[in-house]
Design an enzyme around this catalytic site. Structure first.
Site, PDB file in Angstrom:
ATOM      1  N   THR A 176       0.854  -1.196   0.000  1.00 20.79           N
ATOM      2  CA  THR A 176       0.000   0.000   0.000  1.00 20.79           C
ATOM      3  C   THR A 176       0.882   1.236   0.000  1.00 20.79           C
ATOM      4  OG1 THR A 176      -1.701   1.242   1.207  1.00 20.79           O
ATOM      5  CG2 THR A 176      -0.214  -0.064   2.554  1.00 20.79           C
ATOM      6  N   ASN A 180      -0.447   3.869   1.311  1.00 21.65           N
ATOM      7  CA  ASN A 180      -1.123   4.636   2.352  1.00 21.65           C
ATOM      8  C   ASN A 180      -0.669   4.150   3.743  1.00 21.65           C
ATOM      9  OD1 ASN A 180      -3.039   5.566   4.205  1.00 21.65           O
ATOM     10  ND2 ASN A 180      -4.640   5.665   2.655  1.00 21.65           N
ATOM     11  N   LYS A 203      -3.399   3.307   6.347  1.00 23.32           N
ATOM     12  CA  LYS A 203      -3.974   1.976   6.195  1.00 23.32           C
ATOM     13  C   LYS A 203      -3.057   0.950   6.844  1.00 23.32           C
ATOM     14  CE  LYS A 203      -5.676   0.735   2.004  1.00 23.32           C
ATOM     15  NZ  LYS A 203      -6.157   0.825   0.583  1.00 23.32           N
ATOM     16  N   GLU A 243      -4.141  -1.140 -10.620  1.00 23.54           N
ATOM     17  CA  GLU A 243      -5.576  -0.928 -10.374  1.00 23.54           C
ATOM     18  C   GLU A 243      -6.355  -0.984 -11.674  1.00 23.54           C
ATOM     19  OE1 GLU A 243      -7.331   1.458  -7.598  1.00 23.54           O
ATOM     20  OE2 GLU A 243      -5.678   1.414  -6.169  1.00 23.54           O
ATOM     21  N   ASP A 295      -8.496  -2.908  -1.079  1.00 23.44           N
ATOM     22  CA  ASP A 295      -9.155  -1.859  -1.852  1.00 23.44           C
ATOM     23  C   ASP A 295     -10.419  -1.450  -1.101  1.00 23.44           C
ATOM     24  OD1 ASP A 295      -8.583  -0.409  -4.277  1.00 23.44           O
ATOM     25  OD2 ASP A 295     -10.582  -1.034  -4.908  1.00 23.44           O
ATOM     26  N   PHE A 346      -7.515   9.794   7.899  1.00 26.70           N
ATOM     27  CA  PHE A 346      -7.163  10.198   6.538  1.00 26.70           C
ATOM     28  C   PHE A 346      -8.410  10.127   5.659  1.00 26.70           C
ATOM     29  CE2 PHE A 346      -7.372   6.059   4.388  1.00 26.70           C
ATOM     30  CZ  PHE A 346      -7.407   5.205   5.469  1.00 26.70           C
ATOM     31  N   LYS A 376     -11.128   3.683  16.084  1.00 29.24           N
ATOM     32  CA  LYS A 376     -11.608   3.534  14.695  1.00 29.24           C
ATOM     33  C   LYS A 376     -11.644   2.054  14.305  1.00 29.24           C
ATOM     34  CE  LYS A 376     -10.610   4.608   9.876  1.00 29.24           C
ATOM     35  NZ  LYS A 376      -9.684   5.170   8.887  1.00 29.24           N
ATOM     36  N   HIS A 413     -14.581  -0.678   8.586  1.00 30.62           N
ATOM     37  CA  HIS A 413     -14.544  -1.663   7.508  1.00 30.62           C
ATOM     38  C   HIS A 413     -13.202  -2.397   7.489  1.00 30.62           C
ATOM     39  CE1 HIS A 413     -12.909   2.168   6.475  1.00 30.62           C
ATOM     40  NE2 HIS A 413     -12.522   1.833   5.265  1.00 30.62           N
ATOM     41  N   ARG A 414     -12.116  -1.635   7.671  1.00 34.83           N
ATOM     42  CA  ARG A 414     -10.773  -2.226   7.676  1.00 34.83           C
ATOM     43  C   ARG A 414     -10.606  -3.126   8.897  1.00 34.83           C
ATOM     44  NH1 ARG A 414      -8.592   1.959   6.902  1.00 34.83           N
ATOM     45  NH2 ARG A 414      -8.683   1.575   4.673  1.00 34.83           N
TER      46      ARG A 414
HETATM   47  P1  ITT Z   1      -3.475   2.051  -1.648  1.00 38.42           P
HETATM   48  O1  ITT Z   1      -2.063   2.445  -1.940  1.00 38.42           O
HETATM   49  O2  ITT Z   1      -3.568   0.920  -0.668  1.00 38.42           O
HETATM   50  O3  ITT Z   1      -4.318   1.811  -2.880  1.00 38.42           O
HETATM   51  P2  ITT Z   1      -5.327   4.268  -1.215  1.00 38.42           P
HETATM   52  O4  ITT Z   1      -5.364   5.349  -0.169  1.00 38.42           O
HETATM   53  O5  ITT Z   1      -5.269   4.679  -2.650  1.00 38.42           O
HETATM   54  O6  ITT Z   1      -4.104   3.306  -0.840  1.00 38.42           O
HETATM   55  P3  ITT Z   1      -7.871   2.886  -1.714  1.00 38.42           P
HETATM   56  O7  ITT Z   1      -7.711   3.068  -3.180  1.00 38.42           O
HETATM   57  O8  ITT Z   1      -8.221   1.535  -1.228  1.00 38.42           O
HETATM   58  O9  ITT Z   1      -6.540   3.313  -0.917  1.00 38.42           O
HETATM   59  O10 ITT Z   1      -8.920   3.887  -1.105  1.00 38.42           O
HETATM   60  C1  ITT Z   1      -9.898   4.537  -1.864  1.00 38.42           C
HETATM   61  C2  ITT Z   1     -10.192   5.890  -1.251  1.00 38.42           C
HETATM   62  O11 ITT Z   1     -10.930   5.699  -0.048  1.00 38.42           O
HETATM   63  C3  ITT Z   1      -8.961   6.713  -0.911  1.00 38.42           C
HETATM   64  O12 ITT Z   1      -9.212   8.062  -1.264  1.00 38.42           O
HETATM   65  C4  ITT Z   1      -8.838   6.589   0.594  1.00 38.42           C
HETATM   66  O13 ITT Z   1      -8.293   7.747   1.170  1.00 38.42           O
HETATM   67  C5  ITT Z   1     -10.292   6.384   1.014  1.00 38.42           C
HETATM   68  N1  ITT Z   1     -10.340   5.546   2.214  1.00 38.42           N
HETATM   69  C6  ITT Z   1     -10.032   4.229   2.293  1.00 38.42           C
HETATM   70  N2  ITT Z   1     -10.152   3.799   3.553  1.00 38.42           N
HETATM   71  C7  ITT Z   1     -10.540   4.857   4.286  1.00 38.42           C
HETATM   72  C8  ITT Z   1     -10.780   5.066   5.649  1.00 38.42           C
HETATM   73  O14 ITT Z   1     -10.625   4.099   6.534  1.00 38.42           O
HETATM   74  N3  ITT Z   1     -11.156   6.280   6.049  1.00 38.42           N
HETATM   75  C9  ITT Z   1     -11.284   7.285   5.173  1.00 38.42           C
HETATM   76  N4  ITT Z   1     -11.058   7.189   3.874  1.00 38.42           N
HETATM   77  C10 ITT Z   1     -10.678   5.983   3.419  1.00 38.42           C
END
Ligand code: ITT
Length: 198
Positions: free
Chosen positions: A17, A19, A22, A46, A76, A152, A175, A180-181
């Protein structure tokens, strides 16, 4: 002896990831199960799809071709808003980067139905255990305005069912109890612990 040495290479898992938030949330959950999560700061492939499952599955399989013989995870996520017919859903990342939180709040302005849910799809693959997919969902509502400074992404505008706070007003531990996570990674951890006897 460090935790990672104790658990051994076979039960270590690489989470790809970009992020870090995450990663930190997932790390905290898996550490309770004695599962060592390592960070792989690499982009995942993706594909365009309406299905988070399809996107995550494709990405983890592609990653396996670059990192054979490892336990690999990708995740995802999507935010699905009922009044917007599930928007932004699989496009959550793009929408966050373009119209952002203020754009979503504008689209929601004057709407009384503020129900929404977050979905996480965690895809795992290893040569030993094959492919497995775990999902986690949390229902909630879109707040009237941004609140909180932790977390975030959409955290400042999402209030999970059972709380009056947005995710951005919670620390990671709190949280994780709702998110969901938290749910998807807990399912993964319970399965992985059983099959690997961690
Ligand atoms: P990856 O590198 O893992 O893909 P990402 O931040 O791009 O990281 P996703 O594509 O899975 O992750 O996330 C889709 C969007 O949803 C992205 O803008 C995230 O910031 C948001 N998101 C995912 N989980 C979230 C959470 O727990 N709280 C708030 N926003 C979340």
């Amino acid at each position: 002896m460090s935790n990672s040495t104790k658990t051994g290479f076979r039960s270590r898992v690489l989470f790809a990831t970009r992020n870090m938030n995450k990663f930190k949330e997932a790390f905290l959950i898996l550490s309770k199960y004695n599962i060592q999560l390592d960070h792989l700061p690499e982009d995942k492939l993706e594909i365009q799809s309406d299905s988070l499952e399809e996107i995550a599955t494709y990405a983890v399989k592609e990653l396996a071709s670059r990192y054979p013989n490892r336990n690999l995870l990708v995740e995802d996520d999507g935010l699905f808003i009922e009044a917007l017919k599930g928007f932004p859903g699989p496009f959550s990342s793009y929408v966050y980067r373009t119209i952002g939180l203020s754009g979503i709040l504008k689209l929601m302005s004057g709407r009384s139905d503020r129900r929404a849910y977050f979905k996480s799809v965690v895809a795992f693959v290893s040569p030993e255990l094959g492919l497995k997919v775990f999902t986690g969902v949390v229902s909630g509502v879109i707040a009237e305005q941004e609140k909180g400074s932790q977390g975030f992404g959409y955290d400042p505008i999402f209030i999970p069912e059972g709380s009056s706070k947005t995710f951005a007003e919670m620390d990671i531990k709190e949280k994780n109890l709702y998110s969901h996570r938290g749910r998807a990674f807990t399912k993964f951890a319970e399965w992985f612990r059983n099959v690997m006897l961690v």
